[in-house]
Design a protein around this motif. Structure first.
Motif, PDB file in Angstrom:
ATOM      1  N   TYR A   1       4.314   3.940   3.058  1.00 26.24           N
ATOM      2  CA  TYR A   1       3.927   2.920   2.003  1.00 26.24           C
ATOM      3  C   TYR A   1       4.717   1.696   2.863  1.00 26.24           C
ATOM      4  O   TYR A   1       5.548   1.706   3.450  1.00 26.24           O
ATOM      5  CB  TYR A   1       4.779   3.336   0.366  1.00 26.24           C
TER       6      TYR A   1
ATOM      7  N   THR B   1       0.270   5.563   0.552  1.00 29.65           N
ATOM      8  CA  THR B   1      -0.787   6.490   1.053  1.00 29.65           C
ATOM      9  C   THR B   1      -0.445   7.830   1.139  1.00 29.65           C
ATOM     10  O   THR B   1       1.233   8.228   0.927  1.00 29.65           O
ATOM     11  CB  THR B   1      -1.101   6.554   2.475  1.00 29.65           C
ATOM     12  N   CYS B   2      -0.848   8.882   0.248  1.00 22.37           N
ATOM     13  CA  CYS B   2      -0.532  10.009   0.253  1.00 22.37           C
ATOM     14  C   CYS B   2      -1.710  11.046  -0.132  1.00 22.37           C
ATOM     15  O   CYS B   2      -2.732  10.735  -0.544  1.00 22.37           O
ATOM     16  CB  CYS B   2       0.239   9.669  -1.676  1.00 22.37           C
TER      17      CYS B   2
ATOM     18  N   THR C   1       0.718  -1.097   0.051  1.00 23.06           N
ATOM     19  CA  THR C   1      -0.102  -0.213   0.344  1.00 23.06           C
ATOM     20  C   THR C   1       0.713   1.804   0.057  1.00 23.06           C
ATOM     21  O   THR C   1       1.616   1.479   0.228  1.00 23.06           O
ATOM     22  CB  THR C   1      -1.525   0.227   1.120  1.00 23.06           C
TER      23      THR C   1
ATOM     24  N   LYS D   1      -4.682  12.010   2.132  1.00 23.99           N
ATOM     25  CA  LYS D   1      -5.425  11.246   2.779  1.00 23.99           C
ATOM     26  C   LYS D   1      -5.799   9.901   1.774  1.00 23.99           C
ATOM     27  O   LYS D   1      -6.443   9.217   2.179  1.00 23.99           O
ATOM     28  CB  LYS D   1      -6.684  11.997   2.593  1.00 23.99           C
ATOM     29  N   LYS D   2      -5.459   9.676   0.514  1.00 21.94           N
ATOM     30  CA  LYS D   2      -5.486   8.587   0.052  1.00 21.94           C
ATOM     31  C   LYS D   2      -5.269   7.628   0.090  1.00 21.94           C
ATOM     32  O   LYS D   2      -3.308   8.210  -0.158  1.00 21.94           O
ATOM     33  CB  LYS D   2      -5.546   8.729  -1.631  1.00 21.94           C
ATOM     34  N   THR D   3      -4.869   6.222  -0.205  1.00 20.96           N
ATOM     35  CA  THR D   3      -4.881   4.755  -0.172  1.00 20.96           C
ATOM     36  C   THR D   3      -4.437   4.383  -1.395  1.00 20.96           C
ATOM     37  O   THR D   3      -5.819   3.801  -1.844  1.00 20.96           O
ATOM     38  CB  THR D   3      -4.439   4.467   1.063  1.00 20.96           C
TER      39      THR D   3
END
Length: 267
Positions: free
Chosen positions: A70, A46-47, A44, A49-51
Motif C-alpha cells: 500500500y 494491492t491485495c 492505493t 492481483k487486485k488494486t
C-alpha cells in the motif's frame, strides 16, 4: 475468565500514520490481522492481483500470510489509523463483517462511527494496565464493521440459492480435472442452459469461465506457498501442466514459474 480468553482475540499494536513523507509498505506479508482506517487523503492498496484506490472514510484489511502493498497518493497522501490483532476467532469474526478476507476494502464510513475506537486503542497500554479493556474496545470496533454488513447479508438472502449451490460445488470439486460445467448441472439436476443463465445473471460469466477463474485464483495461492508449477497445475484441476502454463500466462501476462519466483524472492 478474562475477556481475551473468552473471545480468542487480542490487539497487538495500534497507531496513527501521517504519510506526507510518502511512507509506503510492501510488497510483503504480515503475521497478524491489520485494519487501516483512512482519516484523510487517498492512496492505493494491492491485495493479490487486485488494486484498490481508497479515499478518506474507507478501511482496508490485511490478513496473515497475504501478500500486500500500500502507498499514499503523491498529490493527496493519506493519513490513517491502524490496529494489529491476533487470535483464533479473528477469521470467524471477520467473516461476518463488511471488511473480510474476500472483501478487504470497505466503503466509506463516517469518522464518528469508527475513529474514536481507533484513537482509544492508540492511547492504551495494550499489554499491561489496559490489556482486557483494549480487547473490549477492539471487539466493539469489529462489531461496528459487523453491523454494517447486515444490509448486505439481507440482500444476499434474496439471491437465487442455486447460484450459491453451484459455487459451493465448484469450491469442493475444482481440483478434479474431469470436473466441468456439465458436472455442476448434473449434480444440481438442472439443464446447461439454466445453469448458464444463472451465472450470466449473477456475475456475467458462463459457468466454465467462472470455474477457470476460480482454478487460476487457487493456483495463485499455491504458487505463493512455493509449490512447483506441475504440483500446482495438478492440484487445481489442470491435467496438463503445459496447458496450465499457457492459460496462466494469457491471464496474468507472465508464466507461473516467474510468478512463483517473485514470492520466493520476498520470502
Amino acid at each position: 475468565m478474562l475477556v481475551s480468553e473468552m473471545n480468542g482475540i487480542r490487539p497487538v499494536d495500534a497507531g496513527r500514520q501521517d504519510c506526507h513523507d510518502l511512507h509506503s509498505w510492501g510488497p510483503g506479508v504480515r503475521q497478524c490481522y491489520i485494519i487501516h482506517y483512512i482519516i484523510s487523503g487517498k492512496g492505493t492498496f494491492t491485495c493479490g492481483k487486485k488494486t484498490y484506490t481508497l479515499t478518506a472514510g474507507q478501511s482496508f484489511l490485511i490478513c496473515p500470510e497475504q501478500v500486500v502493498q500500500y502507498a499514499p497518493d503523491e498529490n493527496e497522501p493519506w493519513e490513517y489509523v491502524w490496529v494489529d490483532f491476533v487470535g483464533e476467532q479473528c477469521r470467524q469474526i471477520l467473516a461476518r463483517s463488511v471488511l473480510n478476507p474476500q472483501q478487504p476494502a470497505a466503503p466509506p464510513l463516517r469518522q464518528e462511527r469508527l475513529l474514536p475506537y481507533f484513537e482509544c486503542l492508540c492511547q492504551m497500554e495494550l499489554y499491561r494496565r489496559n490489556s482486557q479493556e483494549a480487547v473490549g474496545v477492539l471487539l466493539v470496533l469489529l462489531g461496528v464493521y459487523q453491523d454494517l454488513a447486515e444490509p448486505q447479508r439481507e440482500e444476499r438472502k434474496k439471491e437465487d440459492p442455486r447460484i450459491m449451490e453451484a459455487m459451493a460445488l465448484i469450491a469442493a470439486g475444482y481440483h478434479r480435472s474431469e470436473f466441468c460445467a456439465e458436472t455442476i448441472a448434473r449434480k444440481m439436476a438442472v439443464s446447461r442452459t439454466t445453469l448458464n443463465r444463472l451465472f450470466q445473471k449473477k456475475i456475467g460469466w458462463s459457468p466454465g469461465q467462472y470455474l477457470l477463474e476460480y482454478r487460476l485464483q487457487q493456483s495463485e495461492k499455491l504458487l505463493q506457498m512455493g509449490m512447483t508449477v506441475k504440483q500446482t497445475a495438478l492440484s487445481c484441476g489442470f491435467e496438463d501442466p503445459f496447458y496450465y502454463s499457457r492459460v496462466f500466462r494469457k491471464h496474468y501476462g507472465m508464466p507461473p514459474s516467474d510468478y512463483r519466483l517473485q514470492f520466493a524472492e520476498i520470502q
